[in-house]
Design a protein around this motif. Structure first.
Motif, PDB file in Angstrom:
ATOM      1  N   VAL A 314     -23.035  12.576 -24.452  1.00 58.55           N
ATOM      2  CA  VAL A 314     -22.456  13.718 -23.752  1.00 58.55           C
ATOM      3  C   VAL A 314     -21.381  13.215 -22.799  1.00 58.55           C
ATOM      4  N   ALA A 315     -20.324  13.972 -22.663  1.00 55.14           N
ATOM      5  CA  ALA A 315     -19.265  13.612 -21.717  1.00 55.14           C
ATOM      6  C   ALA A 315     -18.690  14.876 -21.110  1.00 55.14           C
ATOM      7  N   SER A 316     -18.141  14.740 -19.918  1.00 56.36           N
ATOM      8  CA  SER A 316     -17.491  15.878 -19.280  1.00 56.36           C
ATOM      9  C   SER A 316     -16.353  15.389 -18.408  1.00 56.36           C
ATOM     10  N   LYS A 317     -15.365  16.237 -18.248  1.00 53.54           N
ATOM     11  CA  LYS A 317     -14.212  15.927 -17.417  1.00 53.54           C
ATOM     12  C   LYS A 317     -13.817  17.198 -16.681  1.00 53.54           C
ATOM     13  N   TRP A 318     -13.390  17.036 -15.440  1.00 54.65           N
ATOM     14  CA  TRP A 318     -12.991  18.192 -14.646  1.00 54.65           C
ATOM     15  C   TRP A 318     -11.654  17.921 -13.993  1.00 54.65           C
ATOM     16  N   GLY A 319     -10.806  18.922 -13.929  1.00 54.02           N
ATOM     17  CA  GLY A 319      -9.534  18.773 -13.242  1.00 54.02           C
ATOM     18  C   GLY A 319      -9.061  20.117 -12.732  1.00 54.02           C
ATOM     19  N   SER A 320      -8.478  20.121 -11.537  1.00 54.22           N
ATOM     20  CA  SER A 320      -8.046  21.389 -10.938  1.00 54.22           C
ATOM     21  C   SER A 320      -6.960  22.058 -11.764  1.00 54.22           C
ATOM     22  N   ALA A 321      -6.277  21.262 -12.592  1.00 51.29           N
ATOM     23  CA  ALA A 321      -5.239  21.823 -13.459  1.00 51.29           C
ATOM     24  C   ALA A 321      -5.701  21.889 -14.908  1.00 51.29           C
ATOM     25  N   GLY A 322      -7.010  21.780 -15.114  1.00 52.43           N
ATOM     26  CA  GLY A 322      -7.558  21.799 -16.459  1.00 52.43           C
ATOM     27  C   GLY A 322      -7.762  20.396 -16.981  1.00 52.43           C
ATOM     28  N   ALA A 323      -8.645  20.246 -17.944  1.00 52.32           N
ATOM     29  CA  ALA A 323      -8.938  18.933 -18.513  1.00 52.32           C
ATOM     30  C   ALA A 323      -9.309  19.095 -19.978  1.00 52.32           C
ATOM     31  N   ASP A 324      -9.121  18.029 -20.738  1.00 51.04           N
ATOM     32  CA  ASP A 324      -9.515  18.051 -22.135  1.00 51.04           C
ATOM     33  C   ASP A 324      -9.630  16.620 -22.649  1.00 51.04           C
ATOM     34  N   TYR A 325     -10.331  16.455 -23.753  1.00 48.89           N
ATOM     35  CA  TYR A 325     -10.427  15.192 -24.468  1.00 48.89           C
ATOM     36  C   TYR A 325      -9.864  15.372 -25.872  1.00 48.89           C
ATOM     37  N   THR A 326      -9.233  14.339 -26.399  1.00 49.35           N
ATOM     38  CA  THR A 326      -9.042  14.251 -27.833  1.00 49.35           C
ATOM     39  C   THR A 326     -10.281  13.539 -28.379  1.00 49.35           C
TER      40      THR A 326
END
Length: 401
Positions: A314-326
């Protein structure tokens, strides 16, 4: 034991904001509640004669924390607000702006200038010839995968100042080492002073599945989460007040294909067979990723396939301007634990459970899913069948590159 003066707190805030201006990020505001927490922890540290991080939270979220200590052979020498911030900020000389990564050597600096941090509190305590300063920040900085969006090089026309320039040139002793100062034989220390939250909050986790053979020959399969670096965290909200709808970099099919290719690239490096994409496992992983996005929490499922527990990353990412993974990015995040894997012991995954599951020889099929929410968070779930990370089976399944 002396307490924090309002003058010191104001000086420390001003010094922070002067440094933040150099990097083009907004000012911090002083928060009286955080000042109380910081002072109480500084008093606790000076009483226990130690440097260690607190586990303080604010409004349910972990706090960023910087700590500095100074000792003197003579009378107590207190920090000024400018001095302590200069000590933390001096780590800029080691920060990798190209790679946008941080660590023990530069975590104080990156927290000082972390764009998304909005409030701070500071406390100081002295005893004998010792002085300890604690600063707390909210929202916390130093989140894995978010440095590029929060730590910027010097803005055009800005200079770090003569003191830090001297550090770049090697003409001054490092702040925070145990070297003597020029005036009062004071010593400063950053020992055990990570600027990151004590938990690896909102980054990544792993399920460890193990097999226990009982005396009667029967086998019991147990799924545990002992190697998780976070414990069911809640994620910070986007404090801007604006929704940041999830915008994936890839279509679902492209993400699945990219992740599969990335897995098989790393597996080939470790001399194990390719995984195949399983549509049922992808549906299972996608459903769990959507569930995690709906509850804004990172945790493991108890999903099974053909009656057997699934391996799960499992992984997660957060950013005030949005986040994503390839697919490539998230697989590399898991694989990057490889340097910490103990090939000699191989009794368990230790802190490299994501890596060992990625290259687990006995796993044959992969399912992966991804979901985001309206506040800039993205969650990825990968399922593996048969599951990896079985105690006693590492030597037969995880090989050196």
């Amino acid at each position: 034991m002396s307490a924090t003066s309002s003058r010191f707190a104001s000086e420390c805030l001003q010094a922070h904001n002067e440094k933040r201006k150099l990097h083009g990020v907004p000012k911090l505001k002083l928060n009286s509640e955080l000042c109380v927490l910081a002072e109480n922890w500084a008093l606790n540290l000076i009483k226990g004669d130690k440097l260690a991080h607190s586990k303080h939270e604010y409004k349910g979220n972990p706090l960023g924390e910087n700590i500095a200590g100074k000792t003197s052979t003579g009378a107590v020498t207190e920090y000024t607000g400018s001095e302590v911030v200069e000590q933390w900020y001096s780590e800029i000389k080691d920060y990798d702006f190209k790679g946008h990564t941080s660590g023990l050597k530069t975590g104080h600096f990156s927290q000082v200038v972390w764009k998304d941090s909005k409030e701070m509190g500071v406390g100081m305590a002295t005893k004998g010839g010792k002085c300890i300063v604690v600063a707390n920040y909210t929202p916390a900085g130093n989140y894995i995968g978010m440095y590029q969006d929060n730590v910027f090089p010097l803005a055009s026309g800005q200079s770090v100042g003569s003191k830090v320039k001297a550090l770049f040139k090697g003409k001054a002793d490092k702040q925070g080492s145990d070297s003597s100062s020029s005036d009062d034989e004071a010593k400063s220390s950053h020992r055990d002073c990570k600027a990151t939250p004590t938990k690896s909050y909102g980054t990544r986790t792993v399920t460890t599945t193990k097999t226990i053979t009982k005396p009667d020959g029967s086998v019991e399969v147990i799924t545990e989460e002992k190697v998780e670096k976070i414990e069911n965290p809640s994620f910070n909200n986007n404090d801007s007040g604006k929704s940041v709808p999830y915008k994936p970099k890839q279509s679902a099919s492209a993400f699945e294909k990219d992740a599969l290719e990335a897995h098989n690239k790393w597996r080939a490096k470790h001399r194990v067979g390719k995984l195949k994409l399983n549509s049922e496992l992808c549906k299972t992983a996608q459903k769990w990723a959507e569930h995690l996005a709906s509850i804004s929490t990172l945790k493991h499922s108890t999903n099974k396939f053909k009656g057997q527990p699934l391996g799960e990353n499992v992984a997660s990412k957060w950013g005030s301007a949005g986040a994503d993974y390839t697919g490539e990015e998230v697989t590399k995040q898991w694989y990057d634990e490889e340097p910490t894997y103990d090939y000699s012991g191989r009794s368990n995954a230790g802190s490299a459970g994501h890596f060992s599951q990625v290259v687990w020889k006995g796993s044959e099929e992969l399912g992966i899913g991804k979901a985001g929410d309206s506040k800039g968070r993205v969650f990825v779930v990968a399922n593996y069948y048969p599951a990896g990370n079985y105690i006693g089976s590492f030597a037969d399944n995880v090989f050196r590159p």
